[in-house]
Design a protein around this motif. Structure first.
Motif, PDB file in Angstrom:
ATOM      1  N   THR A 100     -11.210   7.472   1.325  1.00 57.37           N
ATOM      2  CA  THR A 100     -11.432   7.198  -0.304  1.00 57.37           C
ATOM      3  C   THR A 100     -12.133   7.070  -0.795  1.00 57.37           C
ATOM      4  O   THR A 100     -13.716   6.678  -0.706  1.00 57.37           O
ATOM      5  N   ALA A 119      -2.871  -0.427  -5.314  1.00 58.86           N
ATOM      6  CA  ALA A 119      -3.704  -1.153  -4.084  1.00 58.86           C
ATOM      7  C   ALA A 119      -2.352  -3.017  -4.194  1.00 58.86           C
ATOM      8  O   ALA A 119      -2.433  -3.582  -3.239  1.00 58.86           O
ATOM      9  N   LYS A 120      -1.472  -3.402  -5.583  1.00 56.44           N
ATOM     10  CA  LYS A 120      -1.365  -4.068  -5.715  1.00 56.44           C
ATOM     11  C   LYS A 120      -0.065  -4.078  -4.700  1.00 56.44           C
ATOM     12  O   LYS A 120       0.786  -5.002  -3.680  1.00 56.44           O
ATOM     13  N   ARG A 131      -1.063  -4.894  -0.867  1.00 54.07           N
ATOM     14  CA  ARG A 131      -1.185  -5.899  -0.255  1.00 54.07           C
ATOM     15  C   ARG A 131      -0.142  -6.841  -0.083  1.00 54.07           C
ATOM     16  O   ARG A 131       0.536  -7.807   0.424  1.00 54.07           O
TER      17      ARG A 131
END
Length: 67
Positions: free
Chosen positions: A21, A54-55, A58
């Protein structure tokens, strides 16, 4: 902006698979998965989609349990 490329390797069950990435020249998050013997697959995400991704990652990590 830092010129950084991150490479992640899977566990012993995903030998030969890499996730790479970085932010591309368009300012998008570039994510690529490479597996030995297969052509690489990739996706690019704009900033707001990358934040949502990303949230979500997580949130899924928080659901993981240690066995």
């Amino acid at each position: 902006m830092a010129n950084v490329k991150l490479v992640f390797y899977g566990n012993e069950n995903s030998d030969g698979i890499e996730l790479t990435t970085y932010v591309n020249f368009r300012g998008e998050l570039f994510i690529q998965i490479e597996s030995e013997g297969c052509p690489p697959e990739f996706i690019t995400l704009d900033k707001s989609t990358a934040i949502k991704f990303a949230k979500t990652v997580r949130s899924e990590i928080n659901k993981m349990t240690h066995e």
